[in-house]
Scaffold this motif. Structure first.
Motif, PDB file in Angstrom:
ATOM      1  N   LEU A   4      28.034  43.935 -44.733  1.00  0.00           N
ATOM      2  CA  LEU A   4      28.726  42.652 -44.637  1.00  0.00           C
ATOM      3  C   LEU A   4      28.735  42.114 -43.210  1.00  0.00           C
ATOM      4  CD1 LEU A   4      31.760  43.171 -47.050  1.00  0.00           C
ATOM      5  CD2 LEU A   4      29.731  41.765 -47.404  1.00  0.00           C
ATOM      6  N   GLU A   5      28.714  43.017 -42.222  1.00  0.00           N
ATOM      7  CA  GLU A   5      28.640  42.562 -40.834  1.00  0.00           C
ATOM      8  C   GLU A   5      27.336  41.817 -40.572  1.00  0.00           C
ATOM      9  OE1 GLU A   5      29.254  45.685 -38.085  1.00  0.00           O
ATOM     10  OE2 GLU A   5      31.380  45.992 -38.623  1.00  0.00           O
TER      11      GLU A   5
ATOM     12  N   ASN B 139      31.304  18.251 -54.302  1.00  0.00           N
ATOM     13  CA  ASN B 139      29.941  18.766 -54.384  1.00  0.00           C
ATOM     14  C   ASN B 139      29.962  20.130 -55.055  1.00  0.00           C
ATOM     15  OD1 ASN B 139      27.410  20.182 -53.481  1.00  0.00           O
ATOM     16  ND2 ASN B 139      27.057  18.201 -52.513  1.00  0.00           N
ATOM     17  N   VAL B 140      29.259  20.237 -56.166  1.00  0.00           N
ATOM     18  CA  VAL B 140      29.275  21.471 -56.954  1.00  0.00           C
ATOM     19  C   VAL B 140      28.706  22.646 -56.166  1.00  0.00           C
ATOM     20  CG1 VAL B 140      28.424  22.579 -59.060  1.00  0.00           C
ATOM     21  CG2 VAL B 140      29.071  20.171 -59.098  1.00  0.00           C
ATOM     22  N   LYS B 141      27.603  22.421 -55.448  1.00  0.00           N
ATOM     23  CA  LYS B 141      26.968  23.508 -54.698  1.00  0.00           C
ATOM     24  C   LYS B 141      27.889  24.018 -53.588  1.00  0.00           C
ATOM     25  CE  LYS B 141      22.179  22.137 -55.550  1.00  0.00           C
ATOM     26  NZ  LYS B 141      20.898  21.720 -54.945  1.00  0.00           N
ATOM     27  N   PHE B 142      28.554  23.083 -52.903  1.00  0.00           N
ATOM     28  CA  PHE B 142      29.488  23.494 -51.853  1.00  0.00           C
ATOM     29  C   PHE B 142      30.666  24.259 -52.426  1.00  0.00           C
ATOM     30  CE2 PHE B 142      28.194  20.135 -48.517  1.00  0.00           C
ATOM     31  CZ  PHE B 142      27.332  21.053 -47.943  1.00  0.00           C
ATOM     32  N   THR B 143      31.105  23.884 -53.625  1.00  0.00           N
ATOM     33  CA  THR B 143      32.206  24.602 -54.276  1.00  0.00           C
ATOM     34  C   THR B 143      31.822  26.050 -54.546  1.00  0.00           C
ATOM     35  OG1 THR B 143      32.953  22.559 -55.332  1.00  0.00           O
ATOM     36  CG2 THR B 143      33.764  24.621 -56.259  1.00  0.00           C
ATOM     37  N   LEU B 144      30.618  26.239 -55.078  1.00  0.00           N
ATOM     38  CA  LEU B 144      30.134  27.601 -55.338  1.00  0.00           C
ATOM     39  C   LEU B 144      29.967  28.375 -54.039  1.00  0.00           C
ATOM     40  CD1 LEU B 144      27.450  26.790 -58.078  1.00  0.00           C
ATOM     41  CD2 LEU B 144      29.737  27.723 -58.429  1.00  0.00           C
ATOM     42  N   LEU B 145      29.461  27.691 -53.000  1.00  0.00           N
ATOM     43  CA  LEU B 145      29.288  28.328 -51.699  1.00  0.00           C
ATOM     44  C   LEU B 145      30.632  28.766 -51.123  1.00  0.00           C
ATOM     45  CD1 LEU B 145      27.633  29.059 -49.163  1.00  0.00           C
ATOM     46  CD2 LEU B 145      27.885  26.678 -48.431  1.00  0.00           C
ATOM     47  N   PHE B 146      31.633  27.899 -51.224  1.00  0.00           N
ATOM     48  CA  PHE B 146      32.968  28.198 -50.710  1.00  0.00           C
ATOM     49  C   PHE B 146      33.557  29.415 -51.423  1.00  0.00           C
ATOM     50  CE2 PHE B 146      37.611  27.332 -50.459  1.00  0.00           C
ATOM     51  CZ  PHE B 146      37.729  27.364 -49.077  1.00  0.00           C
ATOM     52  N   LYS B 147      33.365  29.472 -52.740  1.00  0.00           N
ATOM     53  CA  LYS B 147      33.846  30.617 -53.509  1.00  0.00           C
ATOM     54  C   LYS B 147      33.146  31.905 -53.075  1.00  0.00           C
ATOM     55  CE  LYS B 147      35.141  28.033 -57.691  1.00  0.00           C
ATOM     56  NZ  LYS B 147      34.828  27.790 -59.124  1.00  0.00           N
ATOM     57  N   GLY B 148      31.825  31.800 -52.830  1.00  0.00           N
ATOM     58  CA  GLY B 148      31.070  32.968 -52.387  1.00  0.00           C
ATOM     59  C   GLY B 148      31.546  33.488 -51.045  1.00  0.00           C
ATOM     60  N   ILE B 149      31.860  32.566 -50.119  1.00  0.00           N
ATOM     61  CA  ILE B 149      32.357  32.960 -48.797  1.00  0.00           C
ATOM     62  C   ILE B 149      33.702  33.674 -48.928  1.00  0.00           C
ATOM     63  CG2 ILE B 149      33.224  32.090 -46.592  1.00  0.00           C
ATOM     64  CD1 ILE B 149      31.103  29.888 -46.773  1.00  0.00           C
ATOM     65  N   ILE B 150      34.573  33.158 -49.781  1.00  0.00           N
ATOM     66  CA  ILE B 150      35.885  33.780 -49.997  1.00  0.00           C
ATOM     67  C   ILE B 150      35.726  35.191 -50.551  1.00  0.00           C
ATOM     68  CG2 ILE B 150      38.004  33.691 -51.389  1.00  0.00           C
ATOM     69  CD1 ILE B 150      37.884  30.660 -51.161  1.00  0.00           C
ATOM     70  N   ILE B 151      34.797  35.371 -51.487  1.00  0.00           N
ATOM     71  CA  ILE B 151      34.550  36.700 -52.075  1.00  0.00           C
ATOM     72  C   ILE B 151      34.068  37.672 -51.011  1.00  0.00           C
ATOM     73  CG2 ILE B 151      33.075  37.987 -53.671  1.00  0.00           C
ATOM     74  CD1 ILE B 151      33.162  35.523 -55.514  1.00  0.00           C
ATOM     75  N   ILE B 152      33.147  37.214 -50.139  1.00  0.00           N
ATOM     76  CA  ILE B 152      32.620  38.069 -49.065  1.00  0.00           C
ATOM     77  C   ILE B 152      33.737  38.481 -48.117  1.00  0.00           C
ATOM     78  CG2 ILE B 152      31.141  38.098 -47.022  1.00  0.00           C
ATOM     79  CD1 ILE B 152      29.146  36.384 -48.587  1.00  0.00           C
ATOM     80  N   VAL B 153      34.597  37.536 -47.751  1.00  0.00           N
ATOM     81  CA  VAL B 153      35.716  37.841 -46.850  1.00  0.00           C
ATOM     82  C   VAL B 153      36.662  38.851 -47.482  1.00  0.00           C
ATOM     83  CG1 VAL B 153      37.757  36.876 -45.719  1.00  0.00           C
ATOM     84  CG2 VAL B 153      35.593  35.632 -45.635  1.00  0.00           C
ATOM     85  N   VAL B 154      36.951  38.683 -48.765  1.00  0.00           N
ATOM     86  CA  VAL B 154      37.855  39.609 -49.472  1.00  0.00           C
ATOM     87  C   VAL B 154      37.254  41.014 -49.512  1.00  0.00           C
ATOM     88  CG1 VAL B 154      38.868  40.176 -51.713  1.00  0.00           C
ATOM     89  CG2 VAL B 154      38.975  37.832 -50.859  1.00  0.00           C
ATOM     90  N   ILE B 155      35.954  41.104 -49.819  1.00  0.00           N
ATOM     91  CA  ILE B 155      35.287  42.417 -49.860  1.00  0.00           C
ATOM     92  C   ILE B 155      35.289  43.060 -48.480  1.00  0.00           C
ATOM     93  CG2 ILE B 155      33.102  43.600 -50.293  1.00  0.00           C
ATOM     94  CD1 ILE B 155      32.481  41.504 -52.407  1.00  0.00           C
ATOM     95  N   LYS B 156      35.090  42.244 -47.436  1.00  0.00           N
ATOM     96  CA  LYS B 156      35.097  42.760 -46.067  1.00  0.00           C
ATOM     97  C   LYS B 156      36.462  43.354 -45.713  1.00  0.00           C
ATOM     98  CE  LYS B 156      33.814  43.350 -41.767  1.00  0.00           C
ATOM     99  NZ  LYS B 156      32.939  44.474 -41.394  1.00  0.00           N
ATOM    100  N   ILE B 157      37.537  42.651 -46.101  1.00  0.00           N
ATOM    101  CA  ILE B 157      38.890  43.145 -45.836  1.00  0.00           C
ATOM    102  C   ILE B 157      39.144  44.454 -46.584  1.00  0.00           C
ATOM    103  CG2 ILE B 157      41.350  42.651 -46.175  1.00  0.00           C
ATOM    104  CD1 ILE B 157      40.666  39.693 -45.765  1.00  0.00           C
ATOM    105  N   ILE B 158      38.696  44.510 -47.837  1.00  0.00           N
ATOM    106  CA  ILE B 158      38.871  45.730 -48.643  1.00  0.00           C
ATOM    107  C   ILE B 158      38.113  46.895 -48.024  1.00  0.00           C
ATOM    108  CG2 ILE B 158      38.381  46.796 -50.886  1.00  0.00           C
ATOM    109  CD1 ILE B 158      38.887  44.067 -52.160  1.00  0.00           C
TER     110      ILE B 158
END
Length: 273
Positions: A65-66, A33-52
């Motif tokens: 982000l919280e 599913n293309v939309k889920f793929t984009l959503l999954f990528k967005g979640i990963i980006i948010i998690v990475v920014i949160k860690i940074i």
């Protein structure tokens, strides 16, 4: 080891298996599913920014982000309600034993032979067509909204359905097992931006149904007569008639037989070496 210990171990194994099964279906749905793929990528980006933000003590970004993480799941459920419903429906439609698996070798060859004759005629006369073959994922919801036929597969019937003056020629034909189940079926079109904008509605519908299910979607272009096949969200474009027939025949093989054949080939290659 006591009986209680054995039961505890079995419960733990079942628990882990259920979790991994859930993860498998989620990842499979994301992949298809293309939309889920984009959503999954967005979640990963948010998690990475949160860690940074935590590493470098970025208070403002961390606070924002919280809130995103706190209210994000609820927002995602509301926004992606249709996609979540589609995934749950796919889980309900999935069959452990697909319809195509009960077909004998001669039946598979007959199906490919009849479809091949139809494709040859349609290609020669540049008649647009969309033929969708059901596999493990049921296409019942699309059959319900189309014209029921339930007839033996024949090239004459396929050509007649897609003949320009036929009222059903604009939709797609659905094949279940060795029967033409329905015609005039309407499928969802893909929204994946990697495909050319010049692709017509038939091609996009073929890709769309291959994204939502494991069906084989065969397309004949009305403008060029070119034959293409969509499988698992990928479009095999401008195939020769022989390439198309071989691909369909290969995809119709039961998975266990296919895997066994591949293993046998590998063993044979090792022996030859």
């Amino acid at each position: 080891m006591s009986l209680d210990n054995i039961l505890t171990i079995l419960k733990d194994i079942i628990d882990v298996c259920i979790v991994w099964l859930g993860i498998y279906f989620i990842l499979k749905s994301i992949k298809n599913n293309v939309k889920f793929t984009l959503l999954f990528k967005g979640i990963i980006i948010i998690v990475v920014i949160k860690i940074i933000s935590e590493i470098f003590d970025l208070t403002t970004i961390g606070l924002l982000l919280e809130y995103v993480i706190m209210w994000g799941p609820l927002a995602l459920i509301i926004i992606f309600q249709p996609e979540i419903r589609t995934v749950l429906e796919q889980l309900g439609r999935s069959q452990l034993l697909g319809r195509h698996k009960v077909l004998t070798v001669s039946e598979r060859e007959k199906i490919v032979y009849e479809i091949g004759l139809a494709l040859e005629y349609l290609k020669k006369h540049r008649i647009g067509a969309l033929i969708v073959i059901e596999r493990d994922s049921s296409l019942a919801e699309y059959i319900e909204r189309s014209k029921k036929i339930y007839a033996d597969i024949s090239n004459e019937l396929l050509v007649a359905i897609f003949f320009p003056d036929n009222p059903l020629h604009d939709g797609g034909v659905i094949i279940q097992g060795d029967k033409i189940t329905s015609a005039g079926a309407i499928f969802p079109t893909t929204v994946d931006m990697k495909f050319s904008k010049r692709l017509g509605t038939r091609h996009r519908a073929a890709i769309g149904i291959s994204e939502e299910s494991d069906a084989i979607a065969i397309i004949v272009s009305e403008e060029t007569g070119r034959i293409s096949i969509a499988i698992n969200g990928n479009l095999n474009y401008n195939l020769t008639l022989e390439e198309a027939k071989l691909m369909v025949l290969e995809e119709l093989k039961p998975k266990k037989i296919t895997e066994f054949s591949e293993d046998s080939d590998k063993e044979g290659e090792e022996v030859d070496e």
